[in-house]
Design a protein around this motif. Structure first.
Motif, PDB file in Angstrom:
ATOM      1  N   GLU A 106       0.834  -1.206   0.000  1.00  0.00           N
ATOM      2  CA  GLU A 106       0.000   0.000   0.000  1.00  0.00           C
ATOM      3  C   GLU A 106       0.866   1.252   0.000  1.00  0.00           C
ATOM      4  N   ILE A 108       2.296   4.700   1.225  1.00  0.00           N
ATOM      5  CA  ILE A 108       2.547   5.303   2.533  1.00  0.00           C
ATOM      6  C   ILE A 108       3.179   6.688   2.315  1.00  0.00           C
ATOM      7  N   THR A 154      -0.237   9.320   5.641  1.00  0.00           N
ATOM      8  CA  THR A 154      -0.990   8.996   4.444  1.00  0.00           C
ATOM      9  C   THR A 154      -2.443   9.444   4.591  1.00  0.00           C
ATOM     10  N   GLU A 156      -6.031   9.570   5.120  1.00  0.00           N
ATOM     11  CA  GLU A 156      -7.044   8.660   5.638  1.00  0.00           C
ATOM     12  C   GLU A 156      -6.508   7.300   6.099  1.00  0.00           C
ATOM     13  N   LYS A 157      -5.188   7.124   6.055  1.00  0.00           N
ATOM     14  CA  LYS A 157      -4.620   5.825   6.427  1.00  0.00           C
ATOM     15  C   LYS A 157      -3.571   5.933   7.534  1.00  0.00           C
ATOM     16  N   THR A 158      -3.317   7.150   8.019  1.00  0.00           N
ATOM     17  CA  THR A 158      -2.269   7.322   9.027  1.00  0.00           C
ATOM     18  C   THR A 158      -2.515   6.447  10.252  1.00  0.00           C
ATOM     19  N   GLU A 160      -4.189   3.675  10.794  1.00  0.00           N
ATOM     20  CA  GLU A 160      -4.012   2.238  10.638  1.00  0.00           C
ATOM     21  C   GLU A 160      -2.538   1.869  10.434  1.00  0.00           C
ATOM     22  N   GLN A 161      -1.818   2.696   9.675  1.00  0.00           N
ATOM     23  CA  GLN A 161      -0.412   2.377   9.401  1.00  0.00           C
ATOM     24  C   GLN A 161       0.453   2.536  10.647  1.00  0.00           C
ATOM     25  N   GLN A 164      -0.137  -0.457  12.897  1.00  0.00           N
ATOM     26  CA  GLN A 164       0.561  -1.678  12.466  1.00  0.00           C
ATOM     27  C   GLN A 164       2.033  -1.676  12.873  1.00  0.00           C
ATOM     28  N   TYR A 207      -7.281  -3.384  14.346  1.00  0.00           N
ATOM     29  CA  TYR A 207      -7.669  -1.989  14.143  1.00  0.00           C
ATOM     30  C   TYR A 207      -9.087  -1.941  13.603  1.00  0.00           C
ATOM     31  N   GLU A 458      -7.447   9.044  14.623  1.00  0.00           N
ATOM     32  CA  GLU A 458      -8.779   8.779  14.069  1.00  0.00           C
ATOM     33  C   GLU A 458      -9.442  10.087  13.622  1.00  0.00           C
ATOM     34  N   ASP A 461      -7.489  11.492  10.390  1.00  0.00           N
ATOM     35  CA  ASP A 461      -7.864  10.739   9.187  1.00  0.00           C
ATOM     36  C   ASP A 461      -9.275  11.064   8.701  1.00  0.00           C
TER      37      ASP A 461
END
Ligand code: C2O
Ligand code: CU
Ligand code: CU
Length: 471
Positions: A106, A108, A154, A156-158, A160-161, A164, A207, A458, A461
């Motif tokens: 994905e 990043i 990233t 809308e993905k910060t 979750e990344q 992880q 998540y 949250e 994002d």
């Protein structure tokens, strides 16, 4: 023996498999037994020097990490680590190139949080790294000693990344920090501490925030320090320095030691305090950093724990089981801060937080990468007034500079001693407001913006972010 004192909060989380409050339905399955471990110390990444530039190679990849016995957890990591990444140790004046290679499936980005760099080197969503691509920001380190960090940014993905496992520390040193009589032996008496919490389901990182958790905070039931669940740190009986990062998505920690002892805060997000401030509790909201010094010189053979008193969870067990091999004495004066002069401000810029049902706005607008929200003139002092008009807590982070907190709720007297240093994140509780004194001094670029945002990931994002250029 020393175990007894740990038992106050010890392992409760891991034994109960709680989901409890928070209204989550799917996170009730049992996790494997927690792996007992020593506090992992992220490695110091060695640069390769070419033509006076120090190159740091960061290979970002999928990994498997041992949080539990007999079960590996899927993570994102960097180089040979299996959760989080190595620590970058930079000196003021260094010319560096940080070479991020994205081996994930994905897109990043990688942002140097707290670093004073040009917007093209900042690692926001405008510097996306597609799968199998690389990105190498280059800059000269032009700021004072502090503890910063890197993490994805990233769109809308910060959240979750980061969840992880993508994050790590950037330590900046300068002449002043090197000269101070402070604990400086990395991993021995100068301890990096990345604090996070996670939900795990069947031993895997989970998540899956509910709407309520998006609003109120995705606070996991398992607390981890440098990627280990309740690890133990063996230390010498001397002054110990911790460089603490709240690396959580949206937890506010109220940190302290199990015996209630006082300790000294020596640095805020972006540099030393003028003098150490004695405290017994340290509040850190997401992305805030603090350096503290705790004096364990008369505690040989004792044990204590470092806890979050908001959730009553243990982050770290500390066993003072070695003789001091070096003595340090915390200096009275650490640095000289610029004097705060609010009269120098040429304008006040308002930032008002609103939101509902999982959507957030600043000044009525949700984040749009194509929109520049604010234009700031290089060298002009301003006041940024941040108003949280919501019934829930937020914080506020500004890229590429630091600021001074000059008022809480309209009053300078409400600013705590340990918030009077250089900050780049400020906690803004429900229905409260803050005033920040800020001046952009380094770089201009009329088209490539920096970001400001709430650092509850949250919220960030889901729109609680805006863009500014410096002209
Ligand atoms: Cu820690 Cu915009 O970032
Ligand atoms: Cu940042
Ligand atoms: Cu927020």
């Amino acid at each position: 023996m020393h175990r007894r004192e740990f038992l106050v909060f010890s392992s409760v989380a891991s034994l109960l498999f709680v989901t409890g409050c928070g209204g989550s339905s799917s996170r009730s399955s049992a996790n494997p037994t927690v792996k007992t471990s020593a506090l992992p110390i992220p490695g110091l990444l060695k640069p390769i020097t070419k033509n006076g530039v120090q190159h740091y190679d960061m290979d970002i990849k999928e990994a498997k990490h041992a949080f539990f016995e007999g079960k590996l957890t899927d993570t994102f990591a960097i180089n040979d680590s299996t959760y989080l990444g190595p620590t970058l140790l930079l000196q003021q004046g260094d010319r560096v190139s940080i070479n991020y290679k994205n081996n994930l499936k994905e897109t990043i980005t990688m942002h140097g949080h707290g670093m004073h760099v040009p917007p093209t080197m900042d690692g926001t969503a405008h510097q996306a790294i597609a799968p199998s691509q690389a990105w190498s920001p280059q800059y000269t380190v032009n700021q004072k000693a502090c503890t910063n960090w890197y993490h994805p940014h990233t769109m809308e993905k910060t959240a979750e990344q980061v969840y992880q496992g993508l994050a790590g520390l950037i330590i900046v040193e300068d002449d002043e920090s090197r000269a101070l009589d402070l604990p400086k032996r990395y991993g021995v008496d100068d301890i990096p501490l990345v604090l996070q919490d996670r939900f795990f389901t069947d031993g895997q990182i989970d998540y899956s925030p509910t709407m309520r958790e998006i609003m109120r905070g995705y606070v996991g039931d398992t607390f981890i320090a440098n990627g280990a669940i309740e690890p133990t740190l063996d230390v010498e009986a001397k002054e110990i320095r911790f460089r603490i990062l709240n690396g959580s998505n949206s937890s506010i920690y109220e940190l302290g030691f199990s015996d209630g002892r006082a300790f000294k805060q020596i640095a805020t997000d972006n540099g030393f305090l003028e003098q150490a401030v004695e405290i017994t509790r340290l509040r850190l909201s997401p992305a805030e950093r603090a350096e503290i010094v705790i004096d364990l010189s008369s505690d040989k053979n004792k044990s204590l724990s470092f806890n979050d008193y908001k959730q009553n969870k243990t982050f770290l067990n500390i066993s003072v089981n070695k003789d001091a091999t070096q003595i340090t004495r915390l200096p009275n004066k650490l640095t000289t801060l610029e004097t705060i002069n609010p009269m120098a401000a040429v304008r006040t810029r308002p930032f008002v937080f609103t939101g509902s049902r999982g959507n957030f706005q600043i000044n009525g607008k949700s984040m749009d990468m194509k929109r520049i929200d604010e234009r700031v003139v290089l060298g002009e002092t301003e006041i940024w007034e941040v108003k949280n008009n919501m019934m829930m807590d937020h914080n506020f982070h500004i890229h590429a500079t630091n600021f001074r907190l000059i008022e809480r709720n309209g009053n300078a007297a409400n600013v705590a001693e340990n918030e009077k240093g250089y900050k780049d994140v400020v906690f803004v509780p429900a229905n409260e407001s803050v005033k920040l004194l800020i001046k952009m001094v380094d770089y201009t670029n009329a088209t490539v913006p920096y970001m400001y945002h709430c650092h509850f990931l949250e919220h960030e994002d889901r729109g609680m972010m805006g863009q500014f250029v410096v002209v």
